[in-house]
Design an enzyme around this catalytic site. Structure first.
Site, PDB file in Angstrom:
ATOM      1  N   ARG A  53     -12.059 109.743  47.371  1.00  0.00           N
ATOM      2  CA  ARG A  53     -12.297 108.474  46.692  1.00  0.00           C
ATOM      3  C   ARG A  53     -13.505 107.787  47.320  1.00  0.00           C
ATOM      4  O   ARG A  53     -14.007 108.205  48.355  1.00  0.00           O
ATOM      5  CB  ARG A  53     -11.057 107.572  46.760  1.00  0.00           C
ATOM      6  N   GLY A  54     -13.935 106.716  46.654  1.00  0.00           N
ATOM      7  CA  GLY A  54     -15.197 106.084  47.010  1.00  0.00           C
ATOM      8  C   GLY A  54     -16.247 106.615  46.056  1.00  0.00           C
ATOM      9  O   GLY A  54     -16.393 107.835  45.912  1.00  0.00           O
ATOM     10  N   ARG A  96     -11.972 110.141  36.452  1.00  0.00           N
ATOM     11  CA  ARG A  96     -12.004 108.698  36.787  1.00  0.00           C
ATOM     12  C   ARG A  96     -13.070 108.029  35.924  1.00  0.00           C
ATOM     13  O   ARG A  96     -14.260 108.293  36.104  1.00  0.00           O
ATOM     14  CB  ARG A  96     -12.306 108.465  38.261  1.00  0.00           C
ATOM     15  N   GLN A 203      -6.136 100.781  50.618  1.00  0.00           N
ATOM     16  CA  GLN A 203      -7.323 101.422  51.184  1.00  0.00           C
ATOM     17  C   GLN A 203      -7.877 100.654  52.380  1.00  0.00           C
ATOM     18  O   GLN A 203      -8.472 101.243  53.274  1.00  0.00           O
ATOM     19  CB  GLN A 203      -8.425 101.554  50.115  1.00  0.00           C
ATOM     20  N   ASP A 244     -18.264 100.163  42.250  1.00  0.00           N
ATOM     21  CA  ASP A 244     -18.177 101.387  41.466  1.00  0.00           C
ATOM     22  C   ASP A 244     -19.114 101.376  40.265  1.00  0.00           C
ATOM     23  O   ASP A 244     -19.438 102.426  39.728  1.00  0.00           O
ATOM     24  CB  ASP A 244     -16.738 101.603  40.999  1.00  0.00           C
ATOM     25  N   ASN A 254     -15.479  96.576  41.040  1.00  0.00           N
ATOM     26  CA  ASN A 254     -15.074  97.112  42.336  1.00  0.00           C
ATOM     27  C   ASN A 254     -13.555  97.099  42.398  1.00  0.00           C
ATOM     28  O   ASN A 254     -12.876  96.664  41.462  1.00  0.00           O
ATOM     29  CB  ASN A 254     -15.682  96.300  43.477  1.00  0.00           C
TER      30      ASN A 254
END
Length: 354
Positions: A53-54, A96, A203, A244, A254
């Site tokens: 992720r990220g 995603r 997170q 994002d 985000n």
């Protein structure tokens, strides 16, 4: 500062085994476990399940996944090979929908394929592998540049609030929003960092607090609903977050909860700095209203991280993975090409001219 954290590789290709190796972020901080991904479905699952992720790391994983998906192709002509690649690309892209880096990286891979269409299929496959490596190496340089620009806005001894995880494990290295903290630590800036836990997937608690603690950076974990009181106490001098997707007008998607933090910061007169590689800036998306927000399973809210359900079984839930922070709450958007200030409709396009 300990360099151990910066030596973690969240996403890399094991060329001997021809597998994608990722740091499984769902088992941190209790375990440092790596997964070997062999197929397109393995990569899809890892991205969807947030094992990787990220936004930058997702893009890197997508690029390597596209390569792996066609690396054993038996096609003998370009047309068939291209058709096979597009099926792989479309599958990975569906994992995603909000993080624009994923589509950016996959488009880079497709462009590479087209640029090499006159070559034999084995040579095109080699070119695709090289492009995926380049995307990964480029991200490390981008993150360091973002960190250096960001650090120019911060001063020693500052109190910093961050939300979610925009650290080294979310990128190739350094992170985006956490990059200035690592670079500042090397210079003895002695930042005091407050990390929001970042519900519902934690997170901030599992990843950011772990990263910064491992690096020897002063970090205090707080619940998301404690951001206001630490600001009111005068403990926060700046908010640093990743993103994002950035729209043309500066609206930014985000991790869910970022918008609330930015609204609070505006009330307390605290600057909000969004850290965005150019690959996350989408000039074709006019405003935040045009950003598709991913909805995730409701179990993440009350069941996933608990031994027993923390709400009635079957309760109705609403679980958006992201929210949009309006541009009016964002002090600056920091990229590898420089710092953009309002009005973003003017400053963001200029970054692409550099």
């Amino acid at each position: 500062m300990s360099n151990n954290v910066l030596n973690f590789h969240s996403v890399r290709l094991d060329e001997d085994k021809n597998v994608l190796v990722i740091l499984d972020q769902t088992v941190l901080p209790n375990s440092t476990h790596y997964l070997e991904l062999e197929t397109v479905e393995d990569v899809w699952d890892a991205i969807y399940k947030l094992q990787v992720r990220g936004a930058p790391a997702i893009g890197i994983a997508g690029a390597y996944g596209a390569y792996l998906g066609i690396s054993k192709s038996t096609c003998e002509n370009y047309e068939d090979f291209y058709a096979e690649f597009m099926k792989v690309k479309e599958r990975i892209a569906s994992s995603r929908p909000t993080a624009v880096n994923l589509f950016w990286a996959l488009d880079r891979m497709e462009a590479c394929l087209k640029q090499n269409k006159d070559k034999a299929v084995p040579e095109i496959i080699k070119a695709l592998k090289a492009e995926a490596h380049f995307i990964r190496d480029e991200d490390e340089k981008v993150c360091k540049a973002i960190g250096e620009y960001s650090l120019s806005l911060l001063k020693p001894e500052m109190g910093i609030l961050t939300h979610c995880n925009a650290g080294t494990i979310a990128t190739a290295k350094y992170g985006t929003a956490l990059a200035p903290l690592y670079l500042g630590a090397e210079k003895g800036y002695n930042f005091k960092v407050f990390a929001d836990e970042t519900r519902p997937l934690l997170q901030g608690a599992r990843l950011t607090a772990w990263e910064l603690n491992e690096a020897g950076i002063d970090v205090t974990l707080i619940c998301d609903n404690m951001a206001s009181i630490v600001m009111k106490n005068g403990w926060i001098d700046a908010v640093v977050v990743g993103c994002d997707r950035v729209a043309y007008n500066g609206d930014t998607a985000n991790k869910i909860g970022t918008s609330g933090v930015a609204i609070l910061a505006k009330e307390y007169g605290i600057p909000v700095y969004v850290h965005a590689p150019l690959s996350t800036i989408d000039l074709n998306t006019k405003t935040g209203k045009d950003i598709h927000i991913e909805l995730r399973p409701g179990e993440e809210i009350y069941k996933t991280w608990y031994e027993k359900p923390m709400a009635p079984e079957g309760i109705k839930t609403y679980n958006p993975a992201f929210d949009v922070t309006d541009a009016k709450y964002i002090t600056a958007i920091i990229t590898e090409k420089g710092i953009a200030y309002p009005p973003y409709e003017e400053s963001l396009p200029k970054l692409f001219e550099k």
